[in-house]
Write a protein that holds these residues in place. Structure first.
Motif, PDB file in Angstrom:
ATOM      1  N   PHE A  83      39.865   3.796   3.311  1.00  0.00           N
ATOM      2  CA  PHE A  83      39.931   3.426   4.730  1.00  0.00           C
ATOM      3  C   PHE A  83      39.021   4.294   5.595  1.00  0.00           C
ATOM      4  O   PHE A  83      38.615   5.392   5.190  1.00  0.00           O
ATOM      5  CB  PHE A  83      41.375   3.510   5.217  1.00  0.00           C
ATOM      6  CG  PHE A  83      42.214   2.357   4.728  1.00  0.00           C
ATOM      7  CD1 PHE A  83      42.177   1.128   5.377  1.00  0.00           C
ATOM      8  CD2 PHE A  83      42.995   2.484   3.599  1.00  0.00           C
ATOM      9  CE1 PHE A  83      42.925   0.051   4.916  1.00  0.00           C
ATOM     10  CE2 PHE A  83      43.749   1.409   3.129  1.00  0.00           C
ATOM     11  CZ  PHE A  83      43.708   0.199   3.796  1.00  0.00           C
ATOM     12  N   GLY A  84      38.783   3.798   6.820  1.00  0.00           N
ATOM     13  CA  GLY A  84      38.000   4.532   7.801  1.00  0.00           C
ATOM     14  C   GLY A  84      36.633   4.887   7.249  1.00  0.00           C
ATOM     15  O   GLY A  84      36.009   4.095   6.535  1.00  0.00           O
ATOM     16  N   LEU A  96      43.104   7.918   2.516  1.00  0.00           N
ATOM     17  CA  LEU A  96      43.267   7.792   3.964  1.00  0.00           C
ATOM     18  C   LEU A  96      42.671   9.008   4.675  1.00  0.00           C
ATOM     19  O   LEU A  96      43.205  10.111   4.552  1.00  0.00           O
ATOM     20  CB  LEU A  96      44.760   7.692   4.306  1.00  0.00           C
ATOM     21  CG  LEU A  96      45.620   6.775   3.428  1.00  0.00           C
ATOM     22  CD1 LEU A  96      47.096   6.980   3.728  1.00  0.00           C
ATOM     23  CD2 LEU A  96      45.238   5.314   3.651  1.00  0.00           C
ATOM     24  N   PRO A  97      41.610   8.825   5.446  1.00  0.00           N
ATOM     25  CA  PRO A  97      41.117   9.942   6.261  1.00  0.00           C
ATOM     26  C   PRO A  97      42.070  10.142   7.454  1.00  0.00           C
ATOM     27  O   PRO A  97      42.959   9.315   7.663  1.00  0.00           O
ATOM     28  CB  PRO A  97      39.738   9.458   6.723  1.00  0.00           C
ATOM     29  CG  PRO A  97      39.850   7.973   6.754  1.00  0.00           C
ATOM     30  CD  PRO A  97      40.827   7.599   5.655  1.00  0.00           C
ATOM     31  N   PRO A  98      41.905  11.232   8.225  1.00  0.00           N
ATOM     32  CA  PRO A  98      42.781  11.441   9.381  1.00  0.00           C
ATOM     33  C   PRO A  98      42.789  10.207  10.285  1.00  0.00           C
ATOM     34  O   PRO A  98      41.738   9.622  10.554  1.00  0.00           O
ATOM     35  CB  PRO A  98      42.155  12.646  10.089  1.00  0.00           C
ATOM     36  CG  PRO A  98      41.462  13.390   8.999  1.00  0.00           C
ATOM     37  CD  PRO A  98      40.944  12.326   8.064  1.00  0.00           C
ATOM     38  N   VAL A  99      43.991   9.833  10.729  1.00  0.00           N
ATOM     39  CA  VAL A  99      44.128   8.594  11.507  1.00  0.00           C
ATOM     40  C   VAL A  99      43.686   8.816  12.952  1.00  0.00           C
ATOM     41  O   VAL A  99      43.738   9.940  13.470  1.00  0.00           O
ATOM     42  CB  VAL A  99      45.581   8.070  11.452  1.00  0.00           C
ATOM     43  CG1 VAL A  99      45.966   7.743  10.019  1.00  0.00           C
ATOM     44  CG2 VAL A  99      46.564   9.061  12.068  1.00  0.00           C
ATOM     45  N   THR A 100      43.250   7.732  13.590  1.00  0.00           N
ATOM     46  CA  THR A 100      42.726   7.836  14.961  1.00  0.00           C
ATOM     47  C   THR A 100      43.145   6.649  15.824  1.00  0.00           C
ATOM     48  O   THR A 100      42.380   6.164  16.659  1.00  0.00           O
ATOM     49  CB  THR A 100      41.187   7.932  14.941  1.00  0.00           C
ATOM     50  OG1 THR A 100      40.669   6.815  14.189  1.00  0.00           O
ATOM     51  CG2 THR A 100      40.701   9.222  14.315  1.00  0.00           C
ATOM     52  N   GLY A 101      44.383   6.162  15.621  1.00  0.00           N
ATOM     53  CA  GLY A 101      44.835   5.024  16.430  1.00  0.00           C
ATOM     54  C   GLY A 101      45.338   5.439  17.792  1.00  0.00           C
ATOM     55  O   GLY A 101      45.194   6.582  18.213  1.00  0.00           O
ATOM     56  N   GLY A 102      45.947   4.480  18.467  1.00  0.00           N
ATOM     57  CA  GLY A 102      46.552   4.719  19.774  1.00  0.00           C
ATOM     58  C   GLY A 102      45.589   4.560  20.912  1.00  0.00           C
ATOM     59  O   GLY A 102      44.403   4.357  20.703  1.00  0.00           O
TER      60      GLY A 102
END
Lengths: 154, 82
Positions: B7-8, B76-82
């Motif tokens: 991902f990402g 999964l790399p660090p998430v960046t949603g929101g």
């Protein structure tokens, strides 16, 4: 507690989501809503678009875990979390969190908790297009700090 | 077969990587990563970043978690949603 979690390409109607939370029960005395939007700048450079990727299935599970933790921690009547995916443009709505409770402190705190945890735990990734160049957004230490303070209280 | 997902930004480094691998004895996320090293060194360097998380069948696991046939392994790399 009533919980609604949606991941969708299309936009959401903040007013309609507020009404749904308001009308859950006559005991609702407070509704706090938050809407996150696409900013026009990323690191002081304007963006053309923002694309959100997620991990279908896992994202919904992680959001449900966050909502369950909020329910265990505060006295709540309802939570709605909506997160958009796909390509978005500056000023588009990205995320909605709404919390209904009897008293305002529970709704305020739970809404902030859900957003802080969503930003650091839910499997979404943002990519921006700046002048035709696409790149993935880096995670921010400030988001991790905001998320960590909820566990530091324990 | 084991399904592989990146991902990402990891997806950009994983271009050309097979979307699935055969299940073999002793398979773990670490052995999957190591097997990619020869053909995809840049990807493996990214996977080795400490912030990268691994999920097996959509549950976060460690690098030494045994992987069985039919599993879905995601990086999964660090998430960046929101």
């Amino acid at each position: 507690m009533n919980s609604t979690i949606r991941i969708q390409n299309h936009d959401f109607d903040l007013g309609a989501e507020y009404q749904l939370l308001r009308q859950l029960e006559s005991a609702v005395g407070a509704v706090v809503t938050f809407a996150g939007l696409v900013r026009d700048l990323e690191k002081n450079t304007s963006i053309n678009s923002l694309t959100l990727q997620h991990y279908p299935g896992m994202t919904e599970s992680l959001l449900q875990e966050i909502v369950d933790q909020a329910e265990a921690r505060w006295d709540l009547i309802g939570i709605t979390v909506i997160h958009r995916v796909g390509e978005l443009l500056p000023s588009d709505q990205i995320v909605f969190v709404g919390v209904a409770s009897q008293h305002r402190a529970d709704a305020f705190e739970a809404a902030q908790f859900v957003m802080d945890y969503l930003k650091t735990k839910a499997t979404f990734w943002k990519k921006v297009d700046q002048n035709g160049q696409q790149h993935w957004i880096e995670s921010k230490d400030s988001d991790q700090t905001a998320s960590d303070r909820w566990s530091a209280d324990d | 077969m084991i399904k592989l997902l990146f991902f990402g930004r990891l997806g950009d480094f994983a271009e050309g990587v097979s979307a699935s691998i055969d299940a073999t004895e002793g398979l773990t996320p670490a052995t999957v990563r190591d097997a990619l090293a020869a053909d995809h060194p840049a990807l493996v360097a990214e996977l080795s970043q400490p912030q990268v998380l691994i999920s097996l069948n959509q549950m976060i696991v460690g690098w030494d978690q045994p992987i069985f046939d039919g599993a879905e392994l995601a990086f999964l790399p660090p998430v960046t949603g929101g």
